[in-house]
Scaffold this motif. Structure first.
Motif, short mmCIF file in Angstrom:
data_model
loop_
_atom_site.label_atom_id
_atom_site.label_comp_id
_atom_site.label_asym_id
_atom_site.label_seq_id
_atom_site.Cartn_x
_atom_site.Cartn_y
_atom_site.Cartn_z
N UNK A 59 0.84 -1.21 0.00
CA UNK A 59 0.00 0.00 0.00
C UNK A 59 0.87 1.25 0.00
N UNK A 60 1.89 1.28 0.85
CA UNK A 60 2.78 2.45 0.90
C UNK A 60 3.52 2.64 -0.42
N UNK A 61 3.89 1.54 -1.06
CA UNK A 61 4.58 1.61 -2.35
C UNK A 61 3.67 2.26 -3.39
N UNK A 62 2.39 1.92 -3.37
CA UNK A 62 1.43 2.53 -4.31
C UNK A 62 1.32 4.03 -4.07
N UNK A 63 1.36 4.44 -2.81
CA UNK A 63 1.29 5.87 -2.48
C UNK A 63 2.49 6.60 -3.07
N UNK A 64 3.69 6.02 -2.90
CA UNK A 64 4.89 6.64 -3.44
C UNK A 64 4.83 6.71 -4.96
N UNK A 65 4.39 5.63 -5.61
CA UNK A 65 4.26 5.64 -7.07
C UNK A 65 3.31 6.76 -7.51
N UNK A 66 2.18 6.88 -6.83
CA UNK A 66 1.21 7.92 -7.17
C UNK A 66 1.83 9.30 -7.03
N UNK A 67 2.57 9.50 -5.95
CA UNK A 67 3.22 10.81 -5.74
C UNK A 67 4.23 11.11 -6.83
N UNK A 68 5.01 10.13 -7.23
CA UNK A 68 6.02 10.34 -8.29
C UNK A 68 5.34 10.66 -9.62
N UNK A 69 4.24 9.96 -9.93
CA UNK A 69 3.51 10.24 -11.16
C UNK A 69 2.94 11.66 -11.13
N UNK A 70 2.44 12.09 -9.97
CA UNK A 70 1.90 13.45 -9.84
C UNK A 70 3.01 14.49 -10.07
N UNK A 71 4.20 14.22 -9.53
CA UNK A 71 5.33 15.11 -9.75
C UNK A 71 5.69 15.17 -11.23
N UNK A 72 5.65 14.04 -11.91
CA UNK A 72 5.95 13.99 -13.34
C UNK A 72 4.94 14.82 -14.13
N UNK A 73 3.66 14.75 -13.75
CA UNK A 73 2.64 15.56 -14.43
C UNK A 73 2.99 17.04 -14.31
N UNK A 74 3.37 17.47 -13.12
CA UNK A 74 3.70 18.88 -12.93
C UNK A 74 4.93 19.28 -13.74
N UNK A 75 5.93 18.41 -13.82
CA UNK A 75 7.11 18.71 -14.63
C UNK A 75 6.74 18.85 -16.11
N UNK A 76 5.89 17.98 -16.58
CA UNK A 76 5.47 18.05 -17.99
C UNK A 76 4.66 19.32 -18.24
N UNK A 77 3.78 19.67 -17.31
CA UNK A 77 2.99 20.90 -17.47
C UNK A 77 3.91 22.12 -17.52
N UNK A 78 4.90 22.15 -16.65
CA UNK A 78 5.85 23.26 -16.64
C UNK A 78 6.60 23.33 -17.97
N UNK A 79 7.03 22.18 -18.46
CA UNK A 79 7.76 22.14 -19.73
C UNK A 79 6.88 22.60 -20.88
N UNK A 80 5.63 22.18 -20.90
CA UNK A 80 4.72 22.58 -21.97
C UNK A 80 4.40 24.07 -21.92
N UNK A 81 4.43 24.64 -20.71
CA UNK A 81 4.12 26.06 -20.58
C UNK A 81 5.33 26.96 -20.89
N UNK A 82 6.51 26.40 -20.89
CA UNK A 82 7.70 27.21 -21.13
C UNK A 82 7.82 27.56 -22.61
N UNK A 83 8.39 28.73 -22.86
CA UNK A 83 8.55 29.19 -24.21
C UNK A 83 9.74 28.45 -24.84
N UNK A 84 9.51 27.91 -26.01
CA UNK A 84 10.55 27.17 -26.70
C UNK A 84 11.23 28.10 -27.73
N UNK A 85 12.54 28.10 -27.68
CA UNK A 85 13.31 28.89 -28.65
C UNK A 85 14.24 27.95 -29.37
N UNK A 86 14.14 27.93 -30.68
CA UNK A 86 15.00 27.04 -31.47
C UNK A 86 15.90 27.84 -32.36
#
Length: 115
Positions: free
Chosen positions: A88-115
């Motif tokens: 059960x505790x392992x599932x909680x940690x997995x869920x937390x890590x996935x939530x952190x990954x969502x936030x990282x992806x959202x931040x990356x998608x919101x950042x301005x890309x310069x090529x």
């Protein structure tokens, strides 16, 4: 855990425990079924969208966490409960890590890309 709990049972004990149909179909072999005896089909949920896929992963982890807790709630075996508590505790940690990954992806998608 399932194997340890059923390995020494007789066919009659399996039947008395409500596992008669499982025993007839699979003996004492581990076989993925839900509590109603329906075979798991285990489809892989993927849309190709990282945020949608991560939310699907979060939902799966939370469902597993809830299931482990419900089993603990009806079990009186401290060793089984200890193992389930770890899972059960392992599932909680997995869920937390996935939530952190969502936030990282959202931040990356919101950042301005310069090529």
């Amino acid at each position: 855990m399932v194997y340890k709990l059923t390995k020494d049972l007789t066919a009659e004990q399996m039947k008395a425990a409500g596992l008669g149909a499982h025993y007839v179909g699979h003996g004492k072999a581990l076989y993925y079924e839900n509590a109603a005896g329906e075979t798991f089909r285990m489809p892989i949920q993927a849309k190709g969208d990282p945020i949608a896929d991560l939310y699907e992963d979060i939902a799966a982890e939370e469902k597993a966490r809830a299931t482990y807790q419900w089993i603990i709630n009806v079990s009186d075996d401290p060793l089984i409960n200890d193992s389930l508590g770890y899972l059960r505790e392992r599932e909680i940690i997995h869920s937390q890590r996935f939530r952190e990954a969502v936030e990282l992806i959202k931040e990356d998608q919101a950042s301005k890309k310069v090529f």
